[in-house]
Design an enzyme around this catalytic site. Structure first.
Site, PDB file in Angstrom:
ATOM      1  N   LYS A  22       0.810  -1.207  -0.114  1.00 25.58           N
ATOM      2  CA  LYS A  22      -0.019  -0.059   0.070  1.00 25.58           C
ATOM      3  C   LYS A  22       1.075   1.261  -0.065  1.00 25.58           C
ATOM      4  O   LYS A  22       0.723   2.064  -0.699  1.00 25.58           O
ATOM      5  CB  LYS A  22      -1.000   0.126   1.161  1.00 25.58           C
ATOM      6  CG  LYS A  22      -1.518   1.225   1.498  1.00 25.58           C
ATOM      7  CD  LYS A  22      -2.386   1.292   2.691  1.00 25.58           C
ATOM      8  CE  LYS A  22      -1.751   1.330   4.078  1.00 25.58           C
ATOM      9  NZ  LYS A  22      -1.472   2.959   4.317  1.00 25.58           N
ATOM     10  N   ASN A  23       1.827   1.194   0.815  1.00 21.54           N
ATOM     11  CA  ASN A  23       2.759   2.614   1.057  1.00 21.54           C
ATOM     12  C   ASN A  23       3.726   2.854  -0.099  1.00 21.54           C
ATOM     13  O   ASN A  23       4.419   3.753  -0.056  1.00 21.54           O
ATOM     14  CB  ASN A  23       3.389   2.414   2.323  1.00 21.54           C
ATOM     15  CG  ASN A  23       2.267   2.533   3.323  1.00 21.54           C
ATOM     16  OD1 ASN A  23       1.159   2.748   3.237  1.00 21.54           O
ATOM     17  ND2 ASN A  23       2.590   2.301   4.664  1.00 21.54           N
ATOM     18  N   CYS A 115      -4.775  12.577  12.331  1.00 22.28           N
ATOM     19  CA  CYS A 115      -5.513  11.507  12.523  1.00 22.28           C
ATOM     20  C   CYS A 115      -5.240  10.795  13.713  1.00 22.28           C
ATOM     21  O   CYS A 115      -4.652  11.490  14.844  1.00 22.28           O
ATOM     22  CB  CYS A 115      -5.082  10.427  11.389  1.00 22.28           C
ATOM     23  SG  CYS A 115      -3.551   9.673  11.694  1.00 22.28           S
ATOM     24  N   ARG A 120       0.412  14.533  12.328  1.00 20.06           N
ATOM     25  CA  ARG A 120       0.926  14.298  10.994  1.00 20.06           C
ATOM     26  C   ARG A 120       1.072  15.734  10.342  1.00 20.06           C
ATOM     27  O   ARG A 120       0.465  16.092   9.152  1.00 20.06           O
ATOM     28  CB  ARG A 120      -0.389  13.709  10.363  1.00 20.06           C
ATOM     29  CG  ARG A 120      -0.769  12.280  10.966  1.00 20.06           C
ATOM     30  CD  ARG A 120       0.192  11.270  11.110  1.00 20.06           C
ATOM     31  NE  ARG A 120       0.549  10.682   9.866  1.00 20.06           N
ATOM     32  CZ  ARG A 120      -0.051   9.514   9.519  1.00 20.06           C
ATOM     33  NH1 ARG A 120      -1.129   9.148   9.709  1.00 20.06           N
ATOM     34  NH2 ARG A 120       0.508   9.154   8.375  1.00 20.06           N
ATOM     35  N   ASP A 306       4.656   0.458  11.927  1.00 23.76           N
ATOM     36  CA  ASP A 306       3.342  -0.020  11.307  1.00 23.76           C
ATOM     37  C   ASP A 306       3.210  -1.491  11.645  1.00 23.76           C
ATOM     38  O   ASP A 306       2.384  -2.096  11.449  1.00 23.76           O
ATOM     39  CB  ASP A 306       3.342   0.061   9.907  1.00 23.76           C
ATOM     40  CG  ASP A 306       3.284   1.249   9.418  1.00 23.76           C
ATOM     41  OD1 ASP A 306       3.499   1.725   8.054  1.00 23.76           O
ATOM     42  OD2 ASP A 306       2.853   2.194  10.232  1.00 23.76           O
ATOM     43  N   ARG A 398      -8.788  -0.526   4.325  1.00 26.81           N
ATOM     44  CA  ARG A 398      -7.893   0.526   3.976  1.00 26.81           C
ATOM     45  C   ARG A 398      -6.255  -0.250   3.399  1.00 26.81           C
ATOM     46  O   ARG A 398      -5.867   0.389   2.493  1.00 26.81           O
ATOM     47  CB  ARG A 398      -7.513   1.637   4.808  1.00 26.81           C
ATOM     48  CG  ARG A 398      -8.911   2.436   5.041  1.00 26.81           C
ATOM     49  CD  ARG A 398      -8.322   3.835   6.015  1.00 26.81           C
ATOM     50  NE  ARG A 398      -7.034   4.245   5.247  1.00 26.81           N
ATOM     51  CZ  ARG A 398      -6.074   4.769   6.023  1.00 26.81           C
ATOM     52  NH1 ARG A 398      -6.270   4.953   7.363  1.00 26.81           N
ATOM     53  NH2 ARG A 398      -4.901   5.087   5.571  1.00 26.81           N
TER      54      ARG A 398
HETATM   55  C1  EPZ Z   1       4.113   7.010   5.791  1.00 29.48           C
HETATM   56  O1  EPZ Z   1       3.604   8.024   6.507  1.00 29.48           O
HETATM   57  C2  EPZ Z   1       3.369   5.735   5.960  1.00 29.48           C
HETATM   58  N1  EPZ Z   1       2.087   6.056   5.080  1.00 29.48           N
HETATM   59  C3  EPZ Z   1       2.751   5.396   7.427  1.00 29.48           C
HETATM   60  O2  EPZ Z   1       2.013   4.342   7.197  1.00 29.48           O
HETATM   61  C4  EPZ Z   1       4.054   5.092   8.039  1.00 29.48           C
HETATM   62  O3  EPZ Z   1       3.655   4.866   9.415  1.00 29.48           O
HETATM   63  C5  EPZ Z   1       4.874   6.201   8.225  1.00 29.48           C
HETATM   64  O4  EPZ Z   1       5.529   6.688   6.746  1.00 29.48           O
HETATM   65  C6  EPZ Z   1       6.161   6.062   8.952  1.00 29.48           C
HETATM   66  O5  EPZ Z   1       7.076   4.974   8.533  1.00 29.48           O
HETATM   67  C7  EPZ Z   1       2.240   5.932   3.811  1.00 29.48           C
HETATM   68  O6  EPZ Z   1       3.213   5.561   3.046  1.00 29.48           O
HETATM   69  C8  EPZ Z   1       0.859   6.095   3.206  1.00 29.48           C
HETATM   70  P1  EPZ Z   1       6.136  10.282   8.057  1.00 29.48           P
HETATM   71  P2  EPZ Z   1       3.787   9.517   6.531  1.00 29.48           P
HETATM   72  O7  EPZ Z   1       6.079  11.855   7.481  1.00 29.48           O
HETATM   73  O8  EPZ Z   1       4.825   9.674   5.469  1.00 29.48           O
HETATM   74  C9  EPZ Z   1       6.548  13.580  11.226  1.00 29.48           C
HETATM   75  C10 EPZ Z   1       0.276   2.840   7.669  1.00 29.48           C
HETATM   76  O9  EPZ Z   1      -0.306   2.155   8.624  1.00 29.48           O
HETATM   77  N2  EPZ Z   1       6.605  14.557  10.294  1.00 29.48           N
HETATM   78  O10 EPZ Z   1       7.441   9.229   7.730  1.00 29.48           O
HETATM   79  O11 EPZ Z   1       3.044  10.685   6.528  1.00 29.48           O
HETATM   80  C11 EPZ Z   1       5.206  12.729  11.653  1.00 29.48           C
HETATM   81  O12 EPZ Z   1       4.648  13.531  12.514  1.00 29.48           O
HETATM   82  C12 EPZ Z   1       0.646   4.212   7.826  1.00 29.48           C
HETATM   83  O13 EPZ Z   1       0.332   1.987   6.618  1.00 29.48           O
HETATM   84  C13 EPZ Z   1       6.909  15.848  10.625  1.00 29.48           C
HETATM   85  O14 EPZ Z   1       7.315  16.050  11.887  1.00 29.48           O
HETATM   86  O15 EPZ Z   1       4.856   9.518   7.943  1.00 29.48           O
HETATM   87  C14 EPZ Z   1       5.886  11.636  12.450  1.00 29.48           C
HETATM   88  O16 EPZ Z   1       6.000  11.683  13.782  1.00 29.48           O
HETATM   89  C15 EPZ Z   1       0.464   5.108   8.738  1.00 29.48           C
HETATM   90  N3  EPZ Z   1       6.977  16.742   9.631  1.00 29.48           N
HETATM   91  C16 EPZ Z   1       7.025  11.238  11.378  1.00 29.48           C
HETATM   92  O17 EPZ Z   1       7.625  12.419  11.046  1.00 29.48           O
HETATM   93  C17 EPZ Z   1       6.429  16.411   8.432  1.00 29.48           C
HETATM   94  O18 EPZ Z   1       6.424  17.170   7.522  1.00 29.48           O
HETATM   95  C18 EPZ Z   1       7.124  10.136  10.511  1.00 29.48           C
HETATM   96  O19 EPZ Z   1       6.125  10.459   9.599  1.00 29.48           O
HETATM   97  C19 EPZ Z   1       6.096  14.896   7.899  1.00 29.48           C
HETATM   98  C20 EPZ Z   1       6.355  13.981   9.013  1.00 29.48           C
END
Ligand code: EPZ
Length: 420
Positions: A22-23, A115, A120, A306, A398
């Site tokens: 998915k990701n 969420c 996020r 995850d 999802r």
């Molecule tokens: C991706 O989300 C995945 N989703 C998530 O999977 C996964 O948990 C996550 O990466 C971490 O591995 C998809 O790929 C669709 P991040 P993403 O930006 O990219 C902070 C699932 O269950 N952050 O890597 O949105 C954020 O708050 C889902 O399949 C900032 O501070 O996650 C978090 O604490 C859930 N500023 C950390 O970084 C930003 O601009 C990691 O988030 C962006 C993120």
């Protein structure tokens, strides 16, 4: 809203086909916006998130057609303004910003919002776009990035919890058509980022270093169509491996890749669940009694956030004390209270959950709250005595393709109750 009815206590045996990730598929679908030529993506999982992303791409003007497991997308003419409601409903759709900015020099999407697992924010995404010369504007719930031209340059994407997966994806997709060279420092190293980079390279992009913390992108003037097969879903594979351990069964994870699961395989081995190669597949089975282990989630190649909830379900079944620490998201313990309904003894101390495992779990009605929490409740229900009803499994649909069907094929007594 559908629910699952699970009669626990059956050791799972057999083979499960691991679906496309998915990701990986969501950013790859977004990347098709970077060219007017048709692209074909293979091993597309039939998930509600994929259907949603397809709707968003069609709303933007792309044509999408599903032939069996292959998704054909042609974004001949597109607009740069995504529908507020469509984008707001799926956070992952933020990854259309990079390609819209890259192709049209303008992207307007609704602010994704938080969420249940955390706020996020998208500050690092916007930092990446600004580093390429884009002007950022946030107004009445929309965020707009626009640039007369995009010029490659250095950017640092490290945040408070490490890098950002979709932020790195967005940065790459905005930079591939920028003038000059872009250096992404503290890039995310997840396999899904590598898969996206490989798709972009197949489209004619010049990218080096994907999978490492430093990615170098040399801009090109245009990209062409490409064909790509999505990597297998390492999180789905990990979930089924944990289900094998939880039910004392043996499951062949067809198509799963050991090289994407090193931290999970290592931790499961320590916990008494062996995951080993068998040809092109992996096999997961119990190896004696379960052992309580401590887990801390980290950016890749560390233990994936995850898989945290599913691991907690396994530890709830394991005699002893296990400390599970979540370092990526600020509130990813929604499954704790629901696991407690099944008899699990878990106390939250800040970023850690202390699991006092070993008491047999007994089935009860529980509520899914987010994608991976739902998976944890299913794993616990498969091992619990009696019947567990997992409500609101739309969360599960999802990110898991036909999970009930796959589990039934492994011998689980699970049925989907469709509520009109
Ligand atoms: C991706 O989300 C995945 N989703 C998530 O999977 C996964 O948990 C996550 O990466 C971490 O591995 C998809 O790929 C669709 P991040 P993403 O930006 O990219 C902070 C699932 O269950 N952050 O890597 O949105 C954020 O708050 C889902 O399949 C900032 O501070 O996650 C978090 O604490 C859930 N500023 C950390 O970084 C930003 O601009 C990691 O988030 C962006 C993120």
């Amino acid at each position: 809203m559908d629910s699952f009815l699970i009669k626990g206590g059956v050791p799972l045996h057999g083979e499960v086909e691991i679906s496309g990730a998915k990701n990986a598929v969501l950013p790859i679908m977004a990347a098709t916006l970077l060219t007017p030529e048709p692209c074909v993506i293979h091993r597309v999982p039939q998930l509600s998130d994929v259907r949603f992303m397809t709707q968003i791409l069609e709303w933007l003007g792309a044509k999408a057609r599903l032939d069996g497991g292959a998704l054909r997308i042609e974004a001949r003419r597109i607009k740069g303004h995504a529908d507020y409601d469509l984008v707001r409903k799926m956070r992952g759709s933020i990854c259309i910003m990079g390609p819209l900015l890259g192709r049209l020099r303008k992207a307007v999407v609704s602010l994704p919002g938080g969420c249940v697992i955390g706020a996020r924010p998208i500050n690092l995404h916007l930092k990446a776009f600004a580093a390429l010369g884009a002007k950022i504007r946030i107004e009445s719930g929309y965020v707009e990035a626009s640039a007369k031209k995009l010029v490659g340059g250095p950017m640092f994407l490290g945040g408070r919890a490490g890098s950002t997966v979709l932020g790195t994806a967005n940065a790459m997709m905005a930079a591939v058509l920028a003038e000059g060279v872009t250096f992404i420092e503290s890039a995310a190293c997840e396999p899904e980022v590598v898969d996206l980079a490989n798709f972009l390279i197949a489209m004619g992009a010049k990218i080096q270093g994907a999978g490492s913390p430093t990615i170098t992108i040399t801009g090109v003037s245009q990209l062409h169509g490409a064909e790509h097969e999505v990597i297998p879903d390492r999180i789905e594979a990990a979930t089924f491996a944990i289900a094998a351990g939880a039910t004392n069964g043996e499951i062949v994870l067809k198509g799963a890749r050991a090289d994407h699961l090193r931290a999970v395989i290592d931790k499961l081995n320590e916990a008494g669940v062996v995951v080993e190669r068998r040809g092109a597949d992996l096999v997961a089975r119990r190896n004696g009694r379960l052992q309580a282990v401590d887990v801390t989630t980290l950016p890749y190649a560390g233990f994936p956030t995850d898989v945290q909830a599913q691991m907690m379900a396994l530890m709830a079944l394991t005699p002893g004390i296990s400390i599970i620490t979540e370092r990526i998201f600020e509130s990813r313990f929604m499954h704790v209270s629901e696991l407690a309904r099944l008899g699990a003894e878990i106390e939250i101390e800040g970023p850690s959950a202390i699991v006092k495992g070993g008491k047999p779990l007994s089935g009860a009605p529980v509520m899914a709250s987010d994608l991976r929490a739902s998976a944890a409740l299913v794993v616990a229900g498969l091992a619990a005595r009696g019947t567990t009803q997992v409500n609101r499994v739309y969360h599960l649909d999802r990110g898991y393709e036909q999970m009930d069907v796959k589990l039934r094929r492994l011998g689980a007594r699970i049925q989907r109750i469709e509520e009109s």
